[in-house]
Scaffold this motif. Structure first.
Motif, PDB file in Angstrom:
ATOM      1  N   GLN A   1      32.441 -12.983  30.087  1.00 29.88           N
ATOM      2  CA  GLN A   1      32.552 -13.177  28.646  1.00 29.88           C
ATOM      3  C   GLN A   1      33.847 -13.878  28.271  1.00 29.88           C
ATOM      4  OE1 GLN A   1      30.175 -12.798  26.476  1.00 29.88           O
ATOM      5  NE2 GLN A   1      28.783 -11.976  28.037  1.00 29.88           N
ATOM      6  N   GLN A   2      34.936 -13.525  28.937  1.00 31.77           N
ATOM      7  CA  GLN A   2      36.214 -14.184  28.649  1.00 31.77           C
ATOM      8  C   GLN A   2      36.136 -15.679  28.956  1.00 31.77           C
ATOM      9  OE1 GLN A   2      39.018 -11.968  31.036  1.00 31.77           O
ATOM     10  NE2 GLN A   2      39.490 -10.533  29.374  1.00 31.77           N
ATOM     11  N   LYS A   3      35.540 -16.030  30.070  1.00 34.09           N
ATOM     12  CA  LYS A   3      35.442 -17.447  30.432  1.00 34.09           C
ATOM     13  C   LYS A   3      34.496 -18.188  29.501  1.00 34.09           C
ATOM     14  CE  LYS A   3      34.909 -20.524  34.387  1.00 34.09           C
ATOM     15  NZ  LYS A   3      34.665 -20.608  35.854  1.00 34.09           N
ATOM     16  N   ARG A   4      33.404 -17.530  29.125  1.00 34.63           N
ATOM     17  CA  ARG A   4      32.448 -18.184  28.229  1.00 34.63           C
ATOM     18  C   ARG A   4      33.080 -18.471  26.874  1.00 34.63           C
ATOM     19  NH1 ARG A   4      28.787 -21.609  29.320  1.00 34.63           N
ATOM     20  NH2 ARG A   4      27.146 -21.759  27.771  1.00 34.63           N
ATOM     21  N   ARG A   5      33.827 -17.487  26.334  1.00 34.49           N
ATOM     22  CA  ARG A   5      34.497 -17.697  25.055  1.00 34.49           C
ATOM     23  C   ARG A   5      35.565 -18.791  25.161  1.00 34.49           C
ATOM     24  NH1 ARG A   5      34.270 -11.948  24.663  1.00 34.49           N
ATOM     25  NH2 ARG A   5      36.425 -11.814  25.399  1.00 34.49           N
ATOM     26  N   PHE A   6      36.277 -18.800  26.276  1.00 33.14           N
ATOM     27  CA  PHE A   6      37.313 -19.815  26.476  1.00 33.14           C
ATOM     28  C   PHE A   6      36.696 -21.211  26.518  1.00 33.14           C
ATOM     29  CE2 PHE A   6      39.875 -22.573  29.146  1.00 33.14           C
ATOM     30  CZ  PHE A   6      41.146 -22.402  28.628  1.00 33.14           C
ATOM     31  N   ARG A   7      35.600 -21.363  27.259  1.00 32.35           N
ATOM     32  CA  ARG A   7      34.942 -22.667  27.355  1.00 32.35           C
ATOM     33  C   ARG A   7      34.370 -23.096  26.004  1.00 32.35           C
ATOM     34  NH1 ARG A   7      33.842 -23.978  32.796  1.00 32.35           N
ATOM     35  NH2 ARG A   7      35.921 -23.857  33.752  1.00 32.35           N
ATOM     36  N   HIS A   8      33.886 -22.148  25.228  1.00 31.09           N
ATOM     37  CA  HIS A   8      33.346 -22.475  23.910  1.00 31.09           C
ATOM     38  C   HIS A   8      34.439 -23.018  23.002  1.00 31.09           C
ATOM     39  CE1 HIS A   8      30.691 -22.253  20.430  1.00 31.09           C
ATOM     40  NE2 HIS A   8      31.648 -21.613  19.777  1.00 31.09           N
ATOM     41  N   THR A   9      35.633 -22.481  23.137  1.00 28.16           N
ATOM     42  CA  THR A   9      36.754 -22.897  22.284  1.00 28.16           C
ATOM     43  C   THR A   9      37.465 -24.133  22.811  1.00 28.16           C
ATOM     44  OG1 THR A   9      37.121 -20.604  21.633  1.00 28.16           O
ATOM     45  CG2 THR A   9      38.927 -22.149  21.233  1.00 28.16           C
ATOM     46  N   ASN A  10      37.626 -24.213  24.139  1.00 24.03           N
ATOM     47  CA  ASN A  10      38.480 -25.255  24.723  1.00 24.03           C
ATOM     48  C   ASN A  10      37.723 -26.338  25.475  1.00 24.03           C
ATOM     49  OD1 ASN A  10      41.402 -24.036  24.359  1.00 24.03           O
ATOM     50  ND2 ASN A  10      40.087 -22.357  25.008  1.00 24.03           N
ATOM     51  N   GLY A  11      36.426 -26.147  25.704  1.00 24.37           N
ATOM     52  CA  GLY A  11      35.664 -27.150  26.424  1.00 24.37           C
ATOM     53  C   GLY A  11      35.835 -27.030  27.930  1.00 24.37           C
ATOM     54  N   GLU A  12      35.261 -27.996  28.655  1.00 22.67           N
ATOM     55  CA  GLU A  12      35.248 -27.965  30.106  1.00 22.67           C
ATOM     56  C   GLU A  12      36.494 -28.578  30.726  1.00 22.67           C
ATOM     57  OE1 GLU A  12      32.921 -26.776  32.184  1.00 22.67           O
ATOM     58  OE2 GLU A  12      31.570 -26.054  30.630  1.00 22.67           O
ATOM     59  N   GLU A  13      37.331 -29.198  29.930  1.00 20.57           N
ATOM     60  CA  GLU A  13      38.459 -29.946  30.482  1.00 20.57           C
ATOM     61  C   GLU A  13      39.704 -29.109  30.703  1.00 20.57           C
ATOM     62  OE1 GLU A  13      38.002 -32.944  31.655  1.00 20.57           O
ATOM     63  OE2 GLU A  13      35.934 -32.661  31.005  1.00 20.57           O
ATOM     64  N   ARG A  14      39.678 -27.839  30.302  1.00 20.74           N
ATOM     65  CA  ARG A  14      40.828 -26.969  30.508  1.00 20.74           C
ATOM     66  C   ARG A  14      40.408 -25.751  31.312  1.00 20.74           C
ATOM     67  NH1 ARG A  14      43.634 -26.001  24.807  1.00 20.74           N
ATOM     68  NH2 ARG A  14      45.249 -25.135  26.177  1.00 20.74           N
ATOM     69  N   PHE A  15      41.341 -25.211  32.070  1.00 20.24           N
ATOM     70  CA  PHE A  15      41.030 -24.051  32.906  1.00 20.24           C
ATOM     71  C   PHE A  15      41.580 -22.786  32.263  1.00 20.24           C
ATOM     72  CE2 PHE A  15      45.149 -25.606  34.346  1.00 20.24           C
ATOM     73  CZ  PHE A  15      45.903 -24.440  34.474  1.00 20.24           C
ATOM     74  N   ILE A  16      40.925 -21.685  32.523  1.00 20.85           N
ATOM     75  CA  ILE A  16      41.312 -20.405  31.949  1.00 20.85           C
ATOM     76  C   ILE A  16      42.309 -19.699  32.863  1.00 20.85           C
ATOM     77  CG2 ILE A  16      39.267 -19.295  32.948  1.00 20.85           C
ATOM     78  CD1 ILE A  16      39.363 -17.303  30.604  1.00 20.85           C
ATOM     79  N   SER A  17      43.377 -19.179  32.277  1.00 25.55           N
ATOM     80  CA  SER A  17      44.362 -18.408  33.039  1.00 25.55           C
ATOM     81  C   SER A  17      44.817 -17.193  32.244  1.00 25.55           C
ATOM     82  CB  SER A  17      45.574 -19.278  33.402  1.00 25.55           C
ATOM     83  OG  SER A  17      46.254 -19.693  32.228  1.00 25.55           O
ATOM     84  N   THR A  18      43.964 -16.745  31.334  1.00 21.90           N
ATOM     85  CA  THR A  18      44.289 -15.592  30.503  1.00 21.90           C
ATOM     86  C   THR A  18      43.304 -14.462  30.770  1.00 21.90           C
ATOM     87  OG1 THR A  18      42.956 -16.548  28.716  1.00 21.90           O
ATOM     88  CG2 THR A  18      45.328 -16.952  28.661  1.00 21.90           C
TER      89      THR A  18
END
Length: 292
Positions: free
Chosen positions: A182-199
């Motif tokens: 869920q954290q990754k899905r929300r991050f991708r929804h907000t930031n798109g595919e061009e940034r990586f999640i580290s939170t």
């Protein structure tokens, strides 16, 4: 062609071996081991689903079919095994909850994304595409193998200390996987595919969802263990199989290669990669990049 046939032979051979081991000392229906029927059903569902998928050239319902297969074989095992005990029902419930959650999550994700790029080079070739469906059948049989062996064993075993420990491990792994997804899905929804999640959980592990997946199947194995006998012990390969597949074959290696292609020159990615373990979380995340 020869290599493809060899791969099919290996997969089907492993499936037959698991069916034989899981059926040992287990219950039968109409003279046929219930575990073997479950294994046959797992592969049959995949082959039937392949037909419309090949015709439509789509992988849209691949993951959903996998989830439905887990549900089908699990409850077939319950239905055909008389005098089902509490431990067997607990195992069936855990697998069902996991399959419903992950299957719906992956199905909704592919509907939103439009496709799964892993299949781009596979779909045009009937043999290779059929092999991926056959491989999913083997995935179901092996990962659920110790649970199916326990459910069909016919041996009464009330949940004891080992089963309680296994359930706690399953629950922890399940929660970790759900939260990470869920954290990754929300991050991708907000930031798109061009940034990586580290939170969030991703500050402690580069693949916390896979860490949760491995833990929950280890928990299933611990819960199943008290009812296993003879060759059924071979089904305890389940968590090891999940671990090897996710860390050596299709999970982490594939995603790490894609990440390097996309962010390999990004110093933030290199810093994140240097301080964050690939799988087992580090309890302290240092110098987390807040913008991911």
């Amino acid at each position: 062609m020869g290599q493809t046939l060899l791969r099919f032979g290996v997969v089907l051979g492993l499936g037959l071996g698991m069916a034989a081991a899981g059926s040992h000392t287990g219950t039968s229906w109409q003279g046929i081991p219930v575990f073997a029927l479950c294994a046959l059903l797992a592969f049959t569902i995949q082959w039937l689903a392949f037909l419309p998928a090949w015709r439509l050239q789509t992988e849209a319902f691949y993951d959903l079919t996998g989830a439905l297969t887990y549900l089908s074989v699990t409850w077939l095992a319950v239905a055909l095994t008389p005098d089902q005990n509490a431990l067997g029902l607990l195992l069936a419930g855990c697998i069902s909850l996991w399959a419903l959650r992950l299957g719906s999550f992956l199905f909704l994700r592919i509907r939103a994304d439009g496709k799964d790029s892993r299949f781009d080079r596979i779909k045009p070739y009937a043999g290779r595409f059929l092999f991926t469906w056959t491989l999913q059948g083997l995935w179901v049989v092996i990962t659920a193998g110790c649970a199916l062996a326990a459910i069909t064993s016919g041996r009464a075993a009330e949940p004891g200390g080992l089963a309680i420990t296994g359930f706690a491990l399953w629950l922890f792994g399940f929660v970790v996987e759900v939260v990470a997804d869920q954290q990754k899905r929300r991050f991708r929804h907000t930031n798109g595919e061009e940034r990586f999640i580290s939170t969030g959980l991703w500050a402690y592990s580069r693949h916390p969802n896979y860490f949760g997946e491995i833990l929950l199947w280890l928990g299933i194995a611990l819960m199943a263990l008290p009812t296993l006998a003879g060759w059924q012990w071979a089904t305890l390969i389940s968590p090891l199989f999940v671990f090897l597949l996710l860390t050596r074959v299709s999970g982490i290696p594939l995603l790490e290669r894609k990440a390097e292609q996309r962010w390999g020159q990004n110093p933030d990615w290199q810093a994140y990669k240097a301080r964050t373990p690939a799988l087992v979380p580090r309890l302290r995340a240092r110098n987390t990049v807040p913008r991911a």
